[in-house]
Enzyme design. Structure first.
Site, PDB file in Angstrom:
ATOM      1  N   ASP A 167     -37.156  13.790  31.703  1.00  0.00           N
ATOM      2  CA  ASP A 167     -37.933  14.896  31.149  1.00  0.00           C
ATOM      3  C   ASP A 167     -38.605  15.621  32.309  1.00  0.00           C
ATOM      4  O   ASP A 167     -39.388  15.022  33.049  1.00  0.00           O
ATOM      5  CB  ASP A 167     -38.975  14.352  30.167  1.00  0.00           C
ATOM      6  N   ASP A 213     -34.812  21.194  29.541  1.00  0.00           N
ATOM      7  CA  ASP A 213     -35.559  20.362  30.492  1.00  0.00           C
ATOM      8  C   ASP A 213     -35.537  18.874  30.193  1.00  0.00           C
ATOM      9  O   ASP A 213     -36.321  18.123  30.781  1.00  0.00           O
ATOM     10  CB  ASP A 213     -37.014  20.846  30.571  1.00  0.00           C
ATOM     11  N   GLU A 214     -34.650  18.419  29.320  1.00  0.00           N
ATOM     12  CA  GLU A 214     -34.583  16.976  29.080  1.00  0.00           C
ATOM     13  C   GLU A 214     -33.196  16.564  28.630  1.00  0.00           C
ATOM     14  O   GLU A 214     -32.454  17.346  28.037  1.00  0.00           O
ATOM     15  CB  GLU A 214     -35.626  16.529  28.050  1.00  0.00           C
TER      16      GLU A 214
END
Length: 356
Positions: free
Chosen positions: A10, A105-106
Site C-alpha cells: 500500500d 496505489d495498492e
C-alpha cells in the site's frame, strides 16, 4: 499445498506523496489533494501532517478547509498518478506474475513460489519497497501473511514506510485486541451496527455465533465469522499471464555504430535475464526489434530447442539476430530484446543475490 505467502503493498498517502515529491516545497506541510471546496469536491488523499488536523479521504473539501485552514490544497493530477502507478505495477510484475491490483496505489502479490529457506517473504517485500523508492522516490508499506485479509490488515499496522508480518503464532493476539473499526471491510455504517450489537473488538466478534452474525449482517455474516478467526481462502487473482519478458531502449541520437549498439544489446540481455530470474521463468524464443531513423520497425525471432534464461545465452542469440537485421547504412533509434514462450524454471541454483 504449503502455507501461502501473500504481500499487500500500500503506497503511503499516494496522491499527496507524489505532489510532495514533485514540489519539494510541500514536504512536511499539511497537503490535501482533492476537488474544489466551492463545489462538492472531496478529499482524495491527505498527508500525515494534514491528518493530524482530522482531515481524511472522502471528507468534503469544505469541511477539510474548516479543520485545516492553513493547509496546502492541490488539484489532483490523475495522469501523473497513473504513470507513477504503472511504474509500481511493473515492479510488482518483475517479481511475480500473480499480482492483483486493487487501485492505483495498492496490490496483492502471491510470492509463495519465491520463498525459500534463504529468501524470506520479508526480504522480498523489502526488495520490492526498495525498488519502488529507487524508481519513484515514494515510500510504501507492506503487510505479509498467509492470506489476503491478514496481509491487508498488516500493511496498515506500521504506516508510513513500514512492514508488518502476521504469523500463525501472533494472529489471535492481533485479532482479539483489534478495534472493530480497524477490520478491513468494516466501514462506518457496519461499525455502528457492530456497536449496537455489542461488538467493539475482535474478541467480541469472535464470541458471536455464526448464525447470529448471519442474522444481523445477512450473507456478510459468514465472512465476518471467518475474519474473526483469521480465515480467508480467496486467491490472489492476476489479470494477465505474462507471455514474454523484454526490455528496449531508445538512443539519444540515431546511431549505426556496431560496438555501441552491441553494448546496448548486452545491457538489455542482462536486464531481461534479471527479470526472468525474478519470476523464475525461462523462454524458448528470443526476439530482437529495431526501429530505424525513419521509424520503420524491423524484427527477427528465433525458436530454441531448450529454454534459456541466462544473460549470456540471451545475448548470444540476440547478437546473432541483430547481425541478421543490421544495415550499416541505416542508423537506428531503438533496439529491444525479448524472451518469449515462457515456462517455469527450477530454482535450486538460485540464491538471494538474484533479487539484489
Amino acid at each position: 499445498m504449503g502455507e501461502r505467502r501473500i504481500i499487500h503493498i500500500d503506497m503511503d498517502y499516494f496522491f499527496a506523496q507524489v505532489e510532495m515529491r514533485d514540489k519539494p516545497e510541500l514536504k512536511g506541510k499539511p497537503v490535501i489533494v482533492g476537488g474544489k471546496a466551492s463545489g462538492r469536491g472531496v478529499v482524495s488523499t491527505a498527508s500525515y501532517e494534514a491528518r493530524k488536523f482530522g482531515v481524511h479521504s472522502a471528507m468534503p473539501m469544505a469541511q477539510a478547509h474548516k479543520l485545516c485552514p492553513d493547509g496546502y490544497y492541490v488539484q489532483p493530477r490523475f495522469e501523473v498518478y497513473k504513470e507513477t502507478s504503472q511504474i509500481i505495477m511493473d515492479i510488482f510484475k518483475s517479481y511475480t506474475e500473480i499480482v492483483e491490483p486493487m487501485s492505483l496505489d495498492e496490490a496483492y502479490l502471491d510470492i509463495t513460489h519465491l520463498v525459500r529457506p534463504d529468501l524470506s517473504a520479508s526480504a522480498i517485500a523489502q526488495f520490492i519497497r526498495r525498488d519502488i523508492w529507487e524508481k519513484t522516490g515514494l515510500t510504501s508499506s507492506a503487510g505479509i501473511s498467509y492470506n489476503k485479509f491478514l496481509a491487508k490488515l498488516a500493511s496498515g499496522m506500521n504506516k508510513p514506510n513500514g512492514i508488518t508480518v502476521i504469523h500463525y503464532n501472533n494472529v489471535n493476539e492481533i485479532l482479539m485486541n483489534l478495534d472493530i473499526g480497524d477490520f478491513p471491510g468494516v466501514g462506518k455504517a457496519t461499525k455502528e451496527v457492530m456497536h449496537t450489537n455489542g461488538i467493539y473488538n475482535g474478541q467480541d466478534l469472535y464470541n458471536k455465533d455464526e448464525r447470529e452474525l448471519i442474522r444481523i449482517f445477512g450473507k456478510r455474516g459468514h465472512g465476518l465469522y471467518q475474519k474473526a478467526r483469521g480465515i480467508d481462502h480467496k486467491p490472489v487473482k492476476n489479470f494477465r499471464i505474462r507471455k514474454s519478458v523484454g526490455t528496449e531502449r531508445t538512443f539519444a541520437t540515431d546511431i549505426n555504430d556496431d560496438e555501441e549498439i552491441l553494448l546496448k544489446v548486452r545491457e538489455l540481455s542482462e536486464k531481461t535475464a534479471e527479470r526472468l530470474s525474478r519470476i523464475q521463468k525461462s523462454g524458448k524464443t528470443v526476439t530482437v526489434k529495431i526501429k530505424t531513423y525513419q521509424f520503420e520497425t524491423l524484427s527477427r525471432q528465433r525458436s530454441l530447442r531448450d529454454p534459456i534464461r541466462s544473460d549470456i545465452d540471451i545475448y548470444n542469440t540476440a547478437y546473432s539476430l541483430y547481425n541478421e537485421l543490421k544495415d550499416p547504412d541505416v542508423p537506428i533509434r531503438l533496439i529491444g530484446v525479448t524472451v518469449g514462450n515462457l515456462e517455469a524454471t527450477e530454482y535450486e541454483n538460485m540464491s538471494i543475490y538474484d533479487f539484489l
